[in-house]
Design a protein around this motif. Sequence first.
Motif, PDB file in Angstrom:
ATOM      1  N   PRO A 125       0.680  -1.258   0.032  1.00 18.78           N
ATOM      2  CA  PRO A 125       0.153  -0.013   0.099  1.00 18.78           C
ATOM      3  C   PRO A 125       0.911   1.195   0.217  1.00 18.78           C
ATOM      4  O   PRO A 125       0.333   2.244  -0.471  1.00 18.78           O
ATOM      5  N   LEU A 126       1.904   1.350   0.732  1.00 19.09           N
ATOM      6  CA  LEU A 126       3.013   2.332   0.447  1.00 19.09           C
ATOM      7  C   LEU A 126       3.454   2.879  -0.776  1.00 19.09           C
ATOM      8  O   LEU A 126       3.263   3.961  -1.174  1.00 19.09           O
ATOM      9  N   ALA A 127       3.647   1.755  -1.474  1.00 16.86           N
ATOM     10  CA  ALA A 127       4.262   1.900  -2.828  1.00 16.86           C
ATOM     11  C   ALA A 127       2.967   2.312  -3.751  1.00 16.86           C
ATOM     12  O   ALA A 127       3.026   3.347  -4.738  1.00 16.86           O
ATOM     13  N   VAL A 128       1.728   1.928  -3.540  1.00 20.51           N
ATOM     14  CA  VAL A 128       0.600   2.211  -4.106  1.00 20.51           C
ATOM     15  C   VAL A 128       0.466   3.679  -4.082  1.00 20.51           C
ATOM     16  O   VAL A 128       0.068   4.436  -5.013  1.00 20.51           O
ATOM     17  N   GLN A 129       0.251   4.013  -2.858  1.00 28.02           N
ATOM     18  CA  GLN A 129      -0.046   5.460  -2.349  1.00 28.02           C
ATOM     19  C   GLN A 129       1.198   6.360  -2.923  1.00 28.02           C
ATOM     20  O   GLN A 129       0.736   7.672  -3.674  1.00 28.02           O
ATOM     21  N   ALA A 130       2.273   6.057  -2.947  1.00 38.55           N
ATOM     22  CA  ALA A 130       3.338   6.922  -3.493  1.00 38.55           C
ATOM     23  C   ALA A 130       3.286   6.966  -5.091  1.00 38.55           C
ATOM     24  O   ALA A 130       3.276   8.174  -5.533  1.00 38.55           O
ATOM     25  N   ILE A 131       2.994   6.026  -5.829  1.00 39.40           N
ATOM     26  CA  ILE A 131       2.406   6.013  -7.267  1.00 39.40           C
ATOM     27  C   ILE A 131       1.397   6.915  -7.573  1.00 39.40           C
ATOM     28  O   ILE A 131       1.388   7.904  -8.317  1.00 39.40           O
ATOM     29  N   LYS A 132       0.279   6.942  -6.716  1.00 38.93           N
ATOM     30  CA  LYS A 132      -0.946   7.748  -6.811  1.00 38.93           C
ATOM     31  C   LYS A 132      -0.565   9.168  -6.797  1.00 38.93           C
ATOM     32  O   LYS A 132      -0.959   9.872  -7.484  1.00 38.93           O
ATOM     33  N   GLU A 133       0.185   9.621  -5.608  1.00 37.89           N
ATOM     34  CA  GLU A 133       0.591  10.944  -5.318  1.00 37.89           C
ATOM     35  C   GLU A 133       1.582  11.357  -6.389  1.00 37.89           C
ATOM     36  O   GLU A 133       1.397  12.533  -6.962  1.00 37.89           O
ATOM     37  N   ALA A 134       2.586  10.636  -6.937  1.00 39.85           N
ATOM     38  CA  ALA A 134       3.437  11.412  -7.992  1.00 39.85           C
ATOM     39  C   ALA A 134       2.637  11.149  -9.259  1.00 39.85           C
ATOM     40  O   ALA A 134       2.759  12.300 -10.061  1.00 39.85           O
ATOM     41  N   VAL A 135       1.725  10.501  -9.643  1.00 36.68           N
ATOM     42  CA  VAL A 135       0.650  10.592 -10.762  1.00 36.68           C
ATOM     43  C   VAL A 135      -0.150  11.838 -10.930  1.00 36.68           C
ATOM     44  O   VAL A 135      -0.333  12.455 -11.781  1.00 36.68           O
ATOM     45  N   GLY A 136      -0.645  12.101  -9.620  1.00 38.71           N
ATOM     46  CA  GLY A 136      -1.487  13.139  -9.411  1.00 38.71           C
ATOM     47  C   GLY A 136      -0.881  14.637  -9.289  1.00 38.71           C
ATOM     48  O   GLY A 136      -1.324  15.411  -9.878  1.00 38.71           O
ATOM     49  N   LEU A 137       0.144  14.581  -8.719  1.00 34.37           N
ATOM     50  CA  LEU A 137       1.006  15.864  -8.695  1.00 34.37           C
ATOM     51  C   LEU A 137       1.856  16.419  -9.697  1.00 34.37           C
ATOM     52  O   LEU A 137       2.018  17.329 -10.135  1.00 34.37           O
ATOM     53  N   GLY A 138       2.201  15.510 -10.344  1.00 32.28           N
ATOM     54  CA  GLY A 138       3.377  15.757 -11.206  1.00 32.28           C
ATOM     55  C   GLY A 138       3.038  16.359 -12.552  1.00 32.28           C
ATOM     56  O   GLY A 138       3.829  17.311 -12.938  1.00 32.28           O
ATOM     57  N   PRO A 139       2.032  15.972 -13.112  1.00 34.35           N
ATOM     58  CA  PRO A 139       1.460  16.744 -14.315  1.00 34.35           C
ATOM     59  C   PRO A 139       1.388  18.422 -14.284  1.00 34.35           C
ATOM     60  O   PRO A 139       1.421  18.993 -15.275  1.00 34.35           O
ATOM     61  N   ASP A 140       1.120  18.843 -12.950  1.00 32.43           N
ATOM     62  CA  ASP A 140       0.816  20.214 -12.679  1.00 32.43           C
ATOM     63  C   ASP A 140       2.358  20.728 -12.583  1.00 32.43           C
ATOM     64  O   ASP A 140       2.322  22.057 -11.986  1.00 32.43           O
ATOM     65  N   LEU A 159       8.632  19.505 -15.366  1.00 33.33           N
ATOM     66  CA  LEU A 159       9.101  18.278 -15.526  1.00 33.33           C
ATOM     67  C   LEU A 159      10.570  17.788 -14.529  1.00 33.33           C
ATOM     68  O   LEU A 159      10.330  16.981 -13.842  1.00 33.33           O
ATOM     69  N   ASP A 160      11.381  18.971 -14.137  1.00 37.74           N
ATOM     70  CA  ASP A 160      12.346  18.915 -13.046  1.00 37.74           C
ATOM     71  C   ASP A 160      11.713  18.576 -11.715  1.00 37.74           C
ATOM     72  O   ASP A 160      12.011  17.827 -11.049  1.00 37.74           O
ATOM     73  N   THR A 161      10.676  19.427 -11.689  1.00 39.60           N
ATOM     74  CA  THR A 161      10.036  19.257 -10.225  1.00 39.60           C
ATOM     75  C   THR A 161       9.283  17.894  -9.929  1.00 39.60           C
ATOM     76  O   THR A 161       9.580  17.122  -8.989  1.00 39.60           O
ATOM     77  N   ALA A 162       8.765  17.599 -11.062  1.00 38.67           N
ATOM     78  CA  ALA A 162       7.998  16.121 -10.834  1.00 38.67           C
ATOM     79  C   ALA A 162       9.069  15.079 -10.840  1.00 38.67           C
ATOM     80  O   ALA A 162       8.923  13.849 -10.167  1.00 38.67           O
ATOM     81  N   LEU A 163       9.952  15.113 -11.648  1.00 37.46           N
ATOM     82  CA  LEU A 163      11.044  13.933 -11.343  1.00 37.46           C
ATOM     83  C   LEU A 163      11.815  13.923 -10.194  1.00 37.46           C
ATOM     84  O   LEU A 163      12.126  13.001  -9.715  1.00 37.46           O
ATOM     85  N   ALA A 164      11.971  15.115  -9.688  1.00 34.17           N
ATOM     86  CA  ALA A 164      12.537  15.277  -8.179  1.00 34.17           C
ATOM     87  C   ALA A 164      11.455  14.736  -6.906  1.00 34.17           C
ATOM     88  O   ALA A 164      12.139  13.978  -6.204  1.00 34.17           O
ATOM     89  N   LEU A 165      10.265  14.881  -7.296  1.00 35.54           N
ATOM     90  CA  LEU A 165       9.143  14.263  -6.440  1.00 35.54           C
ATOM     91  C   LEU A 165       9.294  12.791  -6.690  1.00 35.54           C
ATOM     92  O   LEU A 165       9.399  11.971  -5.507  1.00 35.54           O
ATOM     93  N   GLU A 166       9.337  12.236  -7.827  1.00 37.59           N
ATOM     94  CA  GLU A 166       9.364  10.802  -8.032  1.00 37.59           C
ATOM     95  C   GLU A 166      10.782  10.277  -7.360  1.00 37.59           C
ATOM     96  O   GLU A 166      10.568   9.161  -6.667  1.00 37.59           O
ATOM     97  N   ARG A 167      11.769  10.767  -7.714  1.00 36.72           N
ATOM     98  CA  ARG A 167      13.012  10.441  -7.035  1.00 36.72           C
ATOM     99  C   ARG A 167      13.177  10.186  -5.552  1.00 36.72           C
ATOM    100  O   ARG A 167      13.596   9.150  -4.791  1.00 36.72           O
ATOM    101  N   LYS A 168      12.687  11.289  -4.903  1.00 37.58           N
ATOM    102  CA  LYS A 168      12.770  11.398  -3.606  1.00 37.58           C
ATOM    103  C   LYS A 168      11.604  10.378  -2.775  1.00 37.58           C
ATOM    104  O   LYS A 168      12.060   9.708  -1.831  1.00 37.58           O
ATOM    105  N   THR A 169      10.559  10.192  -3.546  1.00 37.90           N
ATOM    106  CA  THR A 169       9.545   9.183  -3.114  1.00 37.90           C
ATOM    107  C   THR A 169      10.045   7.812  -3.343  1.00 37.90           C
ATOM    108  O   THR A 169       9.802   6.881  -2.485  1.00 37.90           O
ATOM    109  N   PHE A 170      10.500   7.402  -4.412  1.00 42.28           N
ATOM    110  CA  PHE A 170      11.182   6.112  -4.850  1.00 42.28           C
ATOM    111  C   PHE A 170      12.419   5.972  -3.655  1.00 42.28           C
ATOM    112  O   PHE A 170      12.541   4.763  -3.283  1.00 42.28           O
ATOM    113  N   GLN A 171      13.189   6.931  -3.143  1.00 41.68           N
ATOM    114  CA  GLN A 171      14.048   6.645  -2.210  1.00 41.68           C
ATOM    115  C   GLN A 171      13.439   6.394  -0.840  1.00 41.68           C
ATOM    116  O   GLN A 171      13.978   5.445  -0.149  1.00 41.68           O
ATOM    117  N   LEU A 172      12.550   6.892  -0.319  1.00 42.24           N
ATOM    118  CA  LEU A 172      11.676   6.677   0.863  1.00 42.24           C
ATOM    119  C   LEU A 172      11.059   5.327   0.974  1.00 42.24           C
ATOM    120  O   LEU A 172      11.273   4.890   1.959  1.00 42.24           O
TER     121      LEU A 172
END
Length: 256
Positions: free
Chosen positions: A200-215, A218-231
């Motif tokens: 569930p934590l990975a699912v939640q992280a993916i949902k958050e990245a998909v929801g926030l990234g498009p707005d 690209l650099d900010t969205a990739l940073a969000l993805e990278r930090k969440t991936f690391q967590l």
Amino acid sequence: MAEVLKETPIEGVALLKLNRPEVLNALSVPLRLELAAHIDELNLDPAVRAIVITGDEKAFAAGADLTELKKRTVRDAQTRESVAAWVALRACQKPVIAAVNGFALGGGSELAFHCDIIIAGEGAKFGLPEVKVGIMPGAGGTQRLVRAVGKFKASRYLLTGDLIPAEVAYTMGIVSEVVPDDQVIPHALKIASKIAALPPLAVQAIKEAVGLGPDASLDTALALERKTFQLLFTTEDRDEGIAAFLEKRKPVFKGR
């Protein structure tokens, strides 16, 4: 009688059924308040890992309740009750699947657009026909549709109020999958069950990245993805998933 029925048909999956069949599940304020209460409750329930929202065979939801709209003032439209369901859905960290049969019009389409996955029956019809009664979409329809399909395709339907058949909606990118009408709920539950079995934590992280990234840029969205991936490397579920894969057994994810 409850205007939203809650069931738990499969372990880890909640099913919410809109229950105003006499008016094609029109989204009255009481229904939206009930839906918001259920979403808020399920979002905090660790036993629930995915949510399915559906209507009946005739309609997912045929938009706002026009009887209410006729009496609504500007002040009414600004109250928390008016937007409760949309606020709850935006805040929900669990994946939400719309299982759509029949009409999903106006607020019904907007309700589906708030979900993460949309499963539509072959006979389903989407649409934002508010312009035909002198108003416009007010729960994200103009913005979410443009983000999903682009300005020109969105404007074609927003400015005319024309209906969008399920297959056209799929081609446009609004709908995740189109299935036979009698398979909409079973298929949505199957997908929800598959998600519920995942960490569930990975699912939640993916949902958050998909929801926030498009707005974001690209650099900010990739940073969000990278930090969440690391967590996620700090979670017990990461250890369990890798161990289960190497040991060739089914993993047991606990959301830790």
